[in-house]
Structure formats: structure tokens, C-alpha cells
Design a protein around this motif. Structure first.
Motif, PDB file in Angstrom:
ATOM      1  N   THR A  41      -7.387  -0.522  -5.980  1.00 34.29           N
ATOM      2  CA  THR A  41      -6.812  -1.758  -5.466  1.00 34.29           C
ATOM      3  C   THR A  41      -6.567  -2.425  -6.474  1.00 34.29           C
ATOM      4  O   THR A  41      -5.559  -3.366  -6.456  1.00 34.29           O
ATOM      5  N   ASP A  55      -4.725  -5.642  -4.167  1.00 37.40           N
ATOM      6  CA  ASP A  55      -5.418  -6.794  -3.670  1.00 37.40           C
ATOM      7  C   ASP A  55      -4.216  -7.849  -3.221  1.00 37.40           C
ATOM      8  O   ASP A  55      -4.329  -8.383  -1.996  1.00 37.40           O
ATOM      9  N   GLN A  73      -9.639   5.831  -4.225  1.00 37.01           N
ATOM     10  CA  GLN A  73      -9.092   4.487  -3.517  1.00 37.01           C
ATOM     11  C   GLN A  73      -9.059   3.788  -4.739  1.00 37.01           C
ATOM     12  O   GLN A  73      -9.784   3.457  -5.423  1.00 37.01           O
ATOM     13  N   SER A 111      -3.877   0.583  -2.580  1.00 39.33           N
ATOM     14  CA  SER A 111      -4.099  -0.585  -1.771  1.00 39.33           C
ATOM     15  C   SER A 111      -4.423  -1.897  -2.466  1.00 39.33           C
ATOM     16  O   SER A 111      -5.661  -2.614  -2.773  1.00 39.33           O
ATOM     17  N   CYS A 128       0.937  -1.324  -0.085  1.00 37.10           N
ATOM     18  CA  CYS A 128       0.088   0.042  -0.224  1.00 37.10           C
ATOM     19  C   CYS A 128       0.910   1.177  -0.054  1.00 37.10           C
ATOM     20  O   CYS A 128       2.168   1.235   0.393  1.00 37.10           O
ATOM     21  N   TYR A 148      -2.961   1.393   6.512  1.00 40.41           N
ATOM     22  CA  TYR A 148      -3.215   2.404   5.595  1.00 40.41           C
ATOM     23  C   TYR A 148      -4.542   3.123   5.654  1.00 40.41           C
ATOM     24  O   TYR A 148      -4.778   4.144   5.824  1.00 40.41           O
ATOM     25  N   ALA A 149      -5.473   2.011   5.751  1.00 40.29           N
ATOM     26  CA  ALA A 149      -6.966   2.141   5.934  1.00 40.29           C
ATOM     27  C   ALA A 149      -7.233   2.926   7.279  1.00 40.29           C
ATOM     28  O   ALA A 149      -7.920   4.122   7.184  1.00 40.29           O
ATOM     29  N   LYS A 174      -2.667  -3.131   4.442  1.00 43.44           N
ATOM     30  CA  LYS A 174      -3.876  -2.734   4.244  1.00 43.44           C
ATOM     31  C   LYS A 174      -4.647  -1.985   5.543  1.00 43.44           C
ATOM     32  O   LYS A 174      -5.128  -0.893   5.337  1.00 43.44           O
ATOM     33  N   SER A 184      -1.414  -7.042  -1.484  1.00 42.13           N
ATOM     34  CA  SER A 184      -0.903  -6.492  -0.328  1.00 42.13           C
ATOM     35  C   SER A 184      -1.084  -7.380   1.018  1.00 42.13           C
ATOM     36  O   SER A 184      -2.353  -7.882   1.119  1.00 42.13           O
TER      37      SER A 184
END
Length: 107
Positions: free
Chosen positions: A92, A61, A90, A59, A33, A71-72, A68, A63
Motif C-alpha cells: 500500500t 492508500d 501486497q 494498492s 492500483c 483489484y482486490a 481498490k 487510490s
């Protein structure tokens, strides 16, 4: 990028004005990410030069779940520290931040 040991966001890489959007997206890691900011210059249909500052929460998929989650959970706090962000994405996978997406969100 987030430096986990120091628990802070550090600048990992700076792009050059001559670099293309493709250079920018290619510089993002495929399995980690990142937060990214891009200054998008474009011409409107009326031939007026415009610029938009775009914040991308990358981010992928592939990672790790912990990556994730970190970072989120820190994205909103980090984004508040930035001035002038006009568009947030955002993503992915690369198609979610393609140049066509950027252009459609910028007008």
C-alpha cells in the motif's frame, strides 16, 4: 492494469533488463492500483546467482475505493493465469515493497 470498460487486464508497461528495481517501483502510479511482475536477479551469500519472479499487488492508500475493490476482487483469478510466480507481495506504500523486503523474501 485493469481496463474497466473492457473488463480485462492489459499490459500497460514493460521494463528493460537494464532498468533497476528503483526504476520499476517508480513507474507505478502513486494514486492507482496495479498488478506488477518483477524478475529479481540476485547473488546468494554463497555467491550463487539466483532469480525470483515476484508478483506485486500495488494498492496505494491514495487510490479510490472502487479501484481498490476491483483489484482486490480480481487478484487471485489473475494470479492463477501467471506461471512461475514465486513470491507475492501486497503493498500500500513503497516501503512495503522496498528492495530490503524483496531480498528478505527471496532467500
Amino acid at each position: 492494469m485493469i481496463e474497466e470498460k473492457q473488463k480485462q487486464v492489459i499490459v500497460e508497461k514493460l521494463g528493460e533488463p537494464a532498468n533497476s528495481y528503483e526504476d520499476f517501483t517508480a513507474s507505478l502510479p502513486a494514486d492507482e492500483c496495479r498488478y506488477a511482475v518483477y524478475d529479481f536477479d540476485f547473488m546468494t551469500e554463497e555467491n550463487v546467482p539466483k532469480s525470483r519472479i515476484i508478483f506485486i499487488a500495488w494498492s496505494p492508500d491514495t487510490s479510490k475505493v472502487r479501484n481498490k475493490m476491483i483489484y482486490a476482487s480480481s487478484k487471485d483469478r489473475f494470479k492463477r493465469e501467471l506461471d512461475g510466480i514465486q513470491i507475492e507481495l501486497q503493498a500500500t506504500d513503497p516501503t512495503e515493497m522496498g528492495l530490503d523486503v524483496i531480498k528478505s523474501r527471496s532467500t
